[in-house]
Write a protein that holds these residues in place. Structure first.
Motif, short mmCIF file in Angstrom:
data_model
loop_
_atom_site.label_atom_id
_atom_site.label_comp_id
_atom_site.label_asym_id
_atom_site.label_seq_id
_atom_site.Cartn_x
_atom_site.Cartn_y
_atom_site.Cartn_z
N ASN A 145 0.77 -1.07 -0.03
CA ASN A 145 -0.09 0.14 0.02
C ASN A 145 0.80 1.32 0.30
N TYR A 190 2.56 1.68 -3.42
CA TYR A 190 1.82 2.04 -4.87
C TYR A 190 0.80 3.32 -4.30
N PRO A 241 -3.64 2.84 -3.20
CA PRO A 241 -4.52 3.20 -4.65
C PRO A 241 -5.96 2.94 -4.46
N GLN A 269 -2.10 -4.53 -5.20
CA GLN A 269 -2.17 -3.00 -5.22
C GLN A 269 -1.55 -2.35 -6.38
N ARG A 270 -0.73 -3.04 -7.19
CA ARG A 270 -0.30 -2.57 -8.40
C ARG A 270 -1.55 -2.31 -9.36
N ARG A 278 -3.57 0.55 -8.54
CA ARG A 278 -2.78 1.68 -8.66
C ARG A 278 -3.28 2.07 -10.43
N LYS A 298 -6.65 3.11 -10.72
CA LYS A 298 -6.82 4.57 -10.35
C LYS A 298 -6.27 5.59 -11.41
N ARG A 299 -5.12 5.42 -11.88
CA ARG A 299 -4.64 5.99 -13.17
C ARG A 299 -5.37 6.23 -14.20
#
Length: 438
Positions: free
Chosen positions: A33, A36, A39, A102-103, A106, A109-110
């Motif tokens: 967490n 990244y 996220p 988590q990646r 991320r 989210k991007r």
């Protein structure tokens, strides 16, 4: 940091990491967490848990929200991605390890994802692998005996599933969707402030006017004065239950009747879930992921009455997993199959012949006789090929169970490429080719 787990093991010696196992996974989740940037904060997370039906329910919800115009990502046993850009899941696991999870969050989210539907296994919840994920809607499909090799008792397994609801009770909508036909439903209802229950016989949202077909089902979903005409393109009454859960989520998010109906009907199927393989053969061939006694009971309760001809069943049981279920599944299959072929399924470092004998003991208890209608063939490719030769007429069905969508098979310490679907396709092509030459 290419590998979160390696970093954690540098901080915590391997022996200690193993001994304090959930703490080790928690440490990994915390580091992931931080790495990244937490996220999932700011995104709305829907968690789906249960012994059976998690994957189908997860993908139904994702498809329904995507069709309704939501920017939605999905992380499931079989696939992950955003909107219609869905990639196959290669990892041999339901909920990815913390670093991968988590990646991907991320990346979501991007990309501007607003909602995420996350299939959440009991292992991941017990091990805190989803630490930092702010669930706000929790869905329970059912809870039956499974993974007791890890959880040791059913109560601990149940508590792991309930953890999803206690986590969701702290965030956002604090809303649960619960299968009221499950005997443990009330424990989940009590774990969250608001909920909708669903089922065939019980619950706020119920199914009626059910019509089962070979490749889909239709039914009416009713809650209060509201009714929905639902079509789901995956056969089996258990998938009606899964689609009821999706209806409940859609209602909570304010979707219209048309959006819910259209969204559920838009999912053409789920790889390895009652997947029909057609290469021009006269009989029906199906690949499905069912691998628990409850999943077997649910599957055969619909498949056996619907099969007018011969029902040929192929399955095995994984090594280093719950041994107690093997004779139980053998007995269930033995009561329903006309012919049963027992084979390998990720034997790992366990003697595959011993696993087959354990399954066969249950089949024999159901009255099957080895060499007559019960066959033990260790090599899975040979077993599938043999099973397909045991059917001939248009009313016959061959169903291959246990691996479904999976892309690998574990033999000893080596992992090999594998696909039940592709192996079945190839065998059927050869069978049809030979038949056409006669």
């Amino acid at each position: 940091m290419a590998n979160i787990r390696k970093l954690v093991k540098k901080i915590i010696p391997t022996s200690i990491f193993t001994a304090i196992e959930p703490i080790g996974h928690l440490a990994e989740s915390v580091i992931a967490n931080i790495r990244y940037g937490f996220p999932s904060r700011g995104m709305h997370i829907i968690g789906v848990t249960g012994t059976n039906g998690k994957t189908t329910t997860t993908l139904l919800i994702q498809k329904m929200l995507n069709e309704a115009g939501f920017k939605v990502g999905v992380l499931s046993t079989v696939a992950y991605g955003i909107g219609n850009d869905i990639q196959p899941q290669i990892e041999h696991i339901t909920t990815a390890q913390a670093g991968i999870l988590q990646r991907r969050l991320r990346d979501f989210k991007r990309a501007g994802v607003q909602w995420v539907v996350l299939e959440s296994s009991s292992h991941s919840l017990a091990q805190h692998r989803t630490w930092g994920v702010p669930y706000e809607i929790a869905v329970m499909t059912n809870v039956t005996y499974e993974h007791l090799d890890y959880h040791k008792t059913f109560e601990r397994y149940l508590d792991a599933k309930r953890r999803l609801f206690t986590l969701a009770a702290k965030n956002g909508r604090k809303f649960g969707v619960i299968n009221a036909d499950d005997p443990n439903a009330q424990k989940f209802v009590d774990s969250i402030p608001r909920s909708t229950t669903y089922g065939f016989k019980h619950g706020d949202l119920q199914a009626s006017r059910i019509k089962l077909a070979g490749d889909h089902s239709t039914f009416t979903a009713t809650i209060g004065k509201d009714t929905y005409k639902i079509r789901i393109n995956i056969p089996g009454d258990f998938n009606i239950s899964n689609s009821l859960a999706a209806v409940a989520v859609g209602r909570e998010l304010g979707l219209t009747k048309q959006q819910i109906e259209k969204g559920i009907a838009a999912l053409d199927g789920v790889e390895g879930r009652m997947t029909v393989i057609d290469e021009g053969q006269k009989f029906k061939a199906i690949v499905d992921f069912a691998g628990t006694p409850d999943a077997f009971t649910r599957l055969f309760s619909g498949l056996r009455p619907a099969t007018k001809g011969k029902l040929v069943v192929v399955f095995g049981s994984p090594g280093r997993r719950d041994e107690a279920k093997r004779p139980i599944q053998g007995e269930i299959a033995g009561h329903n199959a006309d012919e049963l072929i027992i084979t390998e399924e990720d034997d790992r470092d366990i003697d595959g012949n011993e696993i087959m004998r354990q399954i066969a003991a249950g089949a024999k208890k159901a009255g099957m006789k080895q060499g007559k209608n019960l066959h033990l063939i260790l090599n899975r490719e040979e077993a599938i090929g043999f099973a397909l030769t045991r059917a001939s007429g248009p009313d016959d069905v061959v169903i291959i169970l246990g691996k479904g969508h999976e892309k690998t098979i574990e033999r000893g310490s080596v992992t090999y490429p594998w696909s039940d679907i592709e192996v079945t396709r190839a065998a059927l092509r050869e069978l049809v080719k030979r038949s056409n030459k006669k």
